[in-house]
Design an enzyme around this catalytic site. Sequence first.
Site, PDB file in Angstrom:
ATOM      1  N   TYR A  16       0.829  -1.396  -0.122  1.00 22.45           N
ATOM      2  CA  TYR A  16       0.024   0.016   0.119  1.00 22.45           C
ATOM      3  C   TYR A  16       0.948   1.291   0.009  1.00 22.45           C
ATOM      4  CZ  TYR A  16      -3.661  -3.206   1.543  1.00 22.45           C
ATOM      5  OH  TYR A  16      -4.554  -4.403   1.563  1.00 22.45           O
ATOM      6  N   HIS A  21      -4.526   5.771  -1.892  1.00 25.96           N
ATOM      7  CA  HIS A  21      -5.216   5.701  -0.808  1.00 25.96           C
ATOM      8  C   HIS A  21      -4.458   5.869   0.590  1.00 25.96           C
ATOM      9  CE1 HIS A  21      -9.066   4.623   0.845  1.00 25.96           C
ATOM     10  NE2 HIS A  21      -8.780   3.400   1.190  1.00 25.96           N
ATOM     11  N   ASN A  67     -10.003   0.722   7.388  1.00 22.22           N
ATOM     12  CA  ASN A  67     -11.716   0.643   7.849  1.00 22.22           C
ATOM     13  C   ASN A  67     -12.324   0.649   9.251  1.00 22.22           C
ATOM     14  OD1 ASN A  67     -11.434   0.243   5.187  1.00 22.22           O
ATOM     15  ND2 ASN A  67     -12.607  -1.938   5.355  1.00 22.22           N
ATOM     16  N   ASN A 113     -14.109   4.569   3.515  1.00 26.47           N
ATOM     17  CA  ASN A 113     -14.327   3.938   4.908  1.00 26.47           C
ATOM     18  C   ASN A 113     -13.626   4.450   5.908  1.00 26.47           C
ATOM     19  OD1 ASN A 113     -15.892   2.063   3.239  1.00 26.47           O
ATOM     20  ND2 ASN A 113     -14.149   1.035   2.587  1.00 26.47           N
TER      21      ASN A 113
END
Length: 196
Positions: A16, A21, A67, A113
């Site tokens: 990631y 994001h 999340n 989220n």
Amino acid sequence: MSKYLIVGLGNTGSQYTHTRHNIGFDVVDAFVLKHKGLFKMGRLAEVSEIKWKGKTFVCIKPTTFMNLSGKAVKYWLDKENIDVENSLTIVDDLALPLNKLRLRKSGSDAGHNGLRDIQNVLGTDVYPKLRFGIGNSFPKGMQVEFVLSRWLQEEVPLVRLKIEKCVEVIENFAAIGIDRTMNTINSITFNIESAG
């Protein structure tokens, strides 16, 4: 001494790193680096404490995955005894073009989220957010892939420029307050020319 909680949203794990994001992580990294801080592992987050102009910034990168970001935000607000209006959450935003940043005192999760979880845990959407426009140039149905993708080479100079500006926004948020910072930052359209 005034104290602030600076929250960068993202996911842990090398797959990631530097994705759209994870721009929240990248902004907080840049702020901590500029002020010569270091991150250490803390409860539910990597944490760095920065002192600047008589202010303390507790900077966190939640390790809970996006999340469940609310858990980390709530824990550090409580632990450090910081008012929610003295927190700033940095987040990627599909609804904003790549050349924009938007600072707001409140506002819905807009389908994000991480923000949705923070809102649920805090029981309010009234907490400051710095939204980093990532654009939405993806084919229908490919939103997740787009959000988790890395920046295109031609986007990188603009992203770097905006990260630098975000570091200034964090400083101004504490130094001159959110209203004056919003007035300057929300009207700017960033472009590569000004990135040099």
